[in-house]
Design an enzyme around this catalytic site. Structure first.
Site, mmCIF file in Angstrom:
data_model
loop_
_atom_site.group_PDB
_atom_site.id
_atom_site.type_symbol
_atom_site.label_atom_id
_atom_site.label_comp_id
_atom_site.label_asym_id
_atom_site.label_seq_id
_atom_site.Cartn_x
_atom_site.Cartn_y
_atom_site.Cartn_z
ATOM 1 N N ILE A 36 -12.964 41.934 40.860
ATOM 2 C CA ILE A 36 -11.912 41.162 41.388
ATOM 3 C C ILE A 36 -11.528 41.631 43.073
ATOM 4 O O ILE A 36 -11.260 40.757 43.745
ATOM 5 C CB ILE A 36 -10.803 41.374 40.742
ATOM 6 N N HIS A 103 -17.782 50.430 31.071
ATOM 7 C CA HIS A 103 -18.561 49.230 32.102
ATOM 8 C C HIS A 103 -19.598 49.831 33.338
ATOM 9 O O HIS A 103 -18.969 51.083 33.270
ATOM 10 C CB HIS A 103 -17.131 48.630 33.335
HETATM 11 P P1 5GP Z 1 -13.704 51.592 37.990
HETATM 12 O O1 5GP Z 1 -12.206 51.832 39.317
HETATM 13 O O2 5GP Z 1 -12.787 51.778 36.594
HETATM 14 O O3 5GP Z 1 -15.255 52.619 38.066
HETATM 15 O O4 5GP Z 1 -13.706 50.307 37.727
HETATM 16 C C1 5GP Z 1 -12.849 49.343 38.005
HETATM 17 C C2 5GP Z 1 -13.110 47.864 38.420
HETATM 18 O O5 5GP Z 1 -12.509 46.734 37.320
HETATM 19 C C3 5GP Z 1 -12.900 48.622 39.961
HETATM 20 O O6 5GP Z 1 -14.109 47.935 40.503
HETATM 21 C C4 5GP Z 1 -11.625 46.839 40.071
HETATM 22 O O7 5GP Z 1 -11.825 45.838 40.839
HETATM 23 C C5 5GP Z 1 -11.900 45.658 38.746
HETATM 24 N N1 5GP Z 1 -11.192 45.178 38.354
HETATM 25 C C6 5GP Z 1 -9.173 45.411 38.175
HETATM 26 N N2 5GP Z 1 -8.660 45.188 37.521
HETATM 27 C C7 5GP Z 1 -9.527 43.940 37.885
HETATM 28 C C8 5GP Z 1 -9.365 42.513 36.908
HETATM 29 O O8 5GP Z 1 -8.541 41.846 36.948
HETATM 30 N N3 5GP Z 1 -10.204 41.550 37.404
HETATM 31 C C9 5GP Z 1 -11.334 41.836 37.513
HETATM 32 N N4 5GP Z 1 -12.271 41.150 37.835
HETATM 33 N N5 5GP Z 1 -11.928 42.756 37.503
HETATM 34 C C10 5GP Z 1 -10.706 43.960 38.158
#
Ligand code: 5GP
Ligand code: ZN
Length: 117
Positions: A36, A103
């Protein structure tokens, strides 16, 4: 060795179709959808459908599913026409993990610096 879906987990809710996402690919065990808040022209998240809190927990609990996720990162890169790209598993809050459902970030479409921040 599927883990139970978690009602309070954003990515479990995406898997369940309760929150919309822009899907790129789907297999029996994985989902790939656009981030997103993209950090590169291509920024796709590949997740196991089963809930595991991070890549380390996933690798310990289910090596075959871990391989499915990694194979899908390559499939996404091919589908997006990337010949060089980066796969990132932020693991733990100190490394920037904000969603505690394992992820892989697939990032590409621009030059990527090393070392990362
Ligand atoms: P992390 O920071 O945990 O490695 O990655 C989580 C990712 O999820 C972030 O890059 C963030 O932008 C993405 N993200 C958070 N909320 C959402 C959402 O509701 N939909 C999508 N498609 N991505 C999301
Ligand atoms: Zn989850």
């Amino acid at each position: 060795m599927a883990a139970e879906p978690q009602d309070d987990c954003l990515f479990c809710r995406i898997v369940a179709g309760k929150i919309p996402a822009t899907l790129v690919r789907e297999t029996d065990t994985t989902l790939a959808f656009r981030d997103i808040n993209p950090q590169a022209p291509t920024h796709v998240l590949v997740i196991p459908k089963a809930h595991h809190r991070d890549a380390a927990a996933l690798a310990t609990a289910d090596p075959a599913l871990t391989a499915d996720v990694l194979r899908e990162t390559q499939a996404v890169a091919t589908a997006e026409g990337l010949d060089s790209y980066r796969v990132v598993f932020n693991t733990g809050a100190g490394a920037g993990q904000t969603v505690f459902h394992a992820h892989a970030h697939v990032l590409g479409g621009r030059g990527l610096q090393w070392p990362p921040g």
